[in-house]
Write a protein that holds these residues in place. Structure first.
Motif, PDB file in Angstrom:
ATOM      1  N   SER A  44      34.913   5.319  13.761  1.00  0.00           N
ATOM      2  CA  SER A  44      36.140   4.541  13.577  1.00  0.00           C
ATOM      3  C   SER A  44      37.120   5.264  12.663  1.00  0.00           C
ATOM      4  O   SER A  44      38.332   5.267  12.913  1.00  0.00           O
ATOM      5  N   THR A  45      36.608   5.887  11.624  1.00  0.00           N
ATOM      6  CA  THR A  45      37.474   6.601  10.693  1.00  0.00           C
ATOM      7  C   THR A  45      38.065   7.848  11.341  1.00  0.00           C
ATOM      8  O   THR A  45      39.241   8.162  11.143  1.00  0.00           O
ATOM      9  N   GLY A  85      40.902   6.874  13.529  1.00  0.00           N
ATOM     10  CA  GLY A  85      42.123   6.534  12.815  1.00  0.00           C
ATOM     11  C   GLY A  85      42.749   7.667  12.036  1.00  0.00           C
ATOM     12  O   GLY A  85      43.911   7.590  11.653  1.00  0.00           O
ATOM     13  N   SER A  86      42.011   8.739  11.791  1.00  0.00           N
ATOM     14  CA  SER A  86      42.545   9.804  10.941  1.00  0.00           C
ATOM     15  C   SER A  86      42.844  11.096  11.696  1.00  0.00           C
ATOM     16  O   SER A  86      43.197  12.095  11.072  1.00  0.00           O
ATOM     17  N   ARG A 120      30.987   3.695  11.558  1.00  0.00           N
ATOM     18  CA  ARG A 120      32.030   3.834  10.545  1.00  0.00           C
ATOM     19  C   ARG A 120      32.709   5.204  10.611  1.00  0.00           C
ATOM     20  O   ARG A 120      33.926   5.313  10.508  1.00  0.00           O
ATOM     21  N   ILE A 121      31.912   6.249  10.781  1.00  0.00           N
ATOM     22  CA  ILE A 121      32.496   7.590  10.881  1.00  0.00           C
ATOM     23  C   ILE A 121      33.358   7.688  12.133  1.00  0.00           C
ATOM     24  O   ILE A 121      34.476   8.206  12.086  1.00  0.00           O
ATOM     25  N   ALA A 142      37.124  12.502   7.284  1.00  0.00           N
ATOM     26  CA  ALA A 142      36.555  11.214   7.706  1.00  0.00           C
ATOM     27  C   ALA A 142      35.052  11.188   7.460  1.00  0.00           C
ATOM     28  O   ALA A 142      34.501  10.197   6.964  1.00  0.00           O
ATOM     29  N   CYS A 187      33.392   8.842   4.527  1.00  0.00           N
ATOM     30  CA  CYS A 187      32.415   7.811   4.961  1.00  0.00           C
ATOM     31  C   CYS A 187      31.061   8.043   4.314  1.00  0.00           C
ATOM     32  O   CYS A 187      30.415   7.080   3.887  1.00  0.00           O
ATOM     33  N   THR A 225      34.220   6.324  21.322  1.00  0.00           N
ATOM     34  CA  THR A 225      34.048   5.550  20.092  1.00  0.00           C
ATOM     35  C   THR A 225      33.469   4.181  20.397  1.00  0.00           C
ATOM     36  O   THR A 225      32.562   3.707  19.710  1.00  0.00           O
TER      37      THR A 225
END
Length: 177
Positions: A125-126, A129-130, A122-123, A168, A172, A107
């Protein structure tokens, strides 16, 4: 408000470190003896899970070094291209259930290459986190308590990682696309 939250976040852990032993002493709990007992139990647990962790690390290394991850990514890439999904995040979806450190490094590399405000950043990072490191969680927690049959937990964990990965991407693309 921002200053208040910043000050609170700087002081919350030191306050907890002071408050918890004081509260325990007030409740007449033998604080030091309880701490030593917990530390001794934790050390034994750490020793018991080492073989499970070593086995998992060897399996992950073999998966990556054998080229199986790259081969699997090349098979799925056309599907991503068809839906205009950046295929650069595909290896992250495969790494995340296996290794937290490896997926975080991947990442970080995606964010350095494409930027934190790019769709890929953004994808990534999401996704980070998910989803969870399912195999690590199963190895550590199930190994610590001696559970040997983790078939259903593995299926549910990997399925939830897949759902988190897909969600995610969809969220996004919907929010930032």
């Amino acid at each position: 408000m921002y200053e208040w939250i910043t000050a609170l976040s700087a002081w919350i852990i030191p306050l907890m470190i002071v408050f918890i032993p004081l509260y325990a002493a007030f409740r007449k709990v033998p604080v030091y003896e309880t701490f030593l007992s917990g530390a001794q139990e934790g050390f034994g647990t750490a020793i018991n899970i080492i073989p499970h962790l070593v086995g998992m690390m060897v399996a992950i290394s073999m998966f990556r070094a054998s080229g199986a991850m790259d081969m699997l990514a090349s098979l799925i890439k056309p599907l991503f291209d068809q839906f205009s999904i950046p295929s650069e995040v595909l290896p992250l979806g495969m790494l995340r259930p296996l290794t937290g450190a490896g997926s975080l490094a991947f990442t970080t590399e995606l964010i350095k290459t494409f930027g934190p405000d790019s769709m890929i950043g953004r994808i990534a990072s999401t996704i980070q986190g998910s989803t969870d490191t399912t195999l690590y969680v199963l190895t550590v927690y199930f190994g610590a308590v001696g559970i040997r049959r983790s078939r259903y937990a593995l299926k549910v964990g990997l399925f939830s990682d897949l759902v988190g990965f897909i969600a995610a991407i969809i969220i996004c693309l919907f929010v930032f696309g």
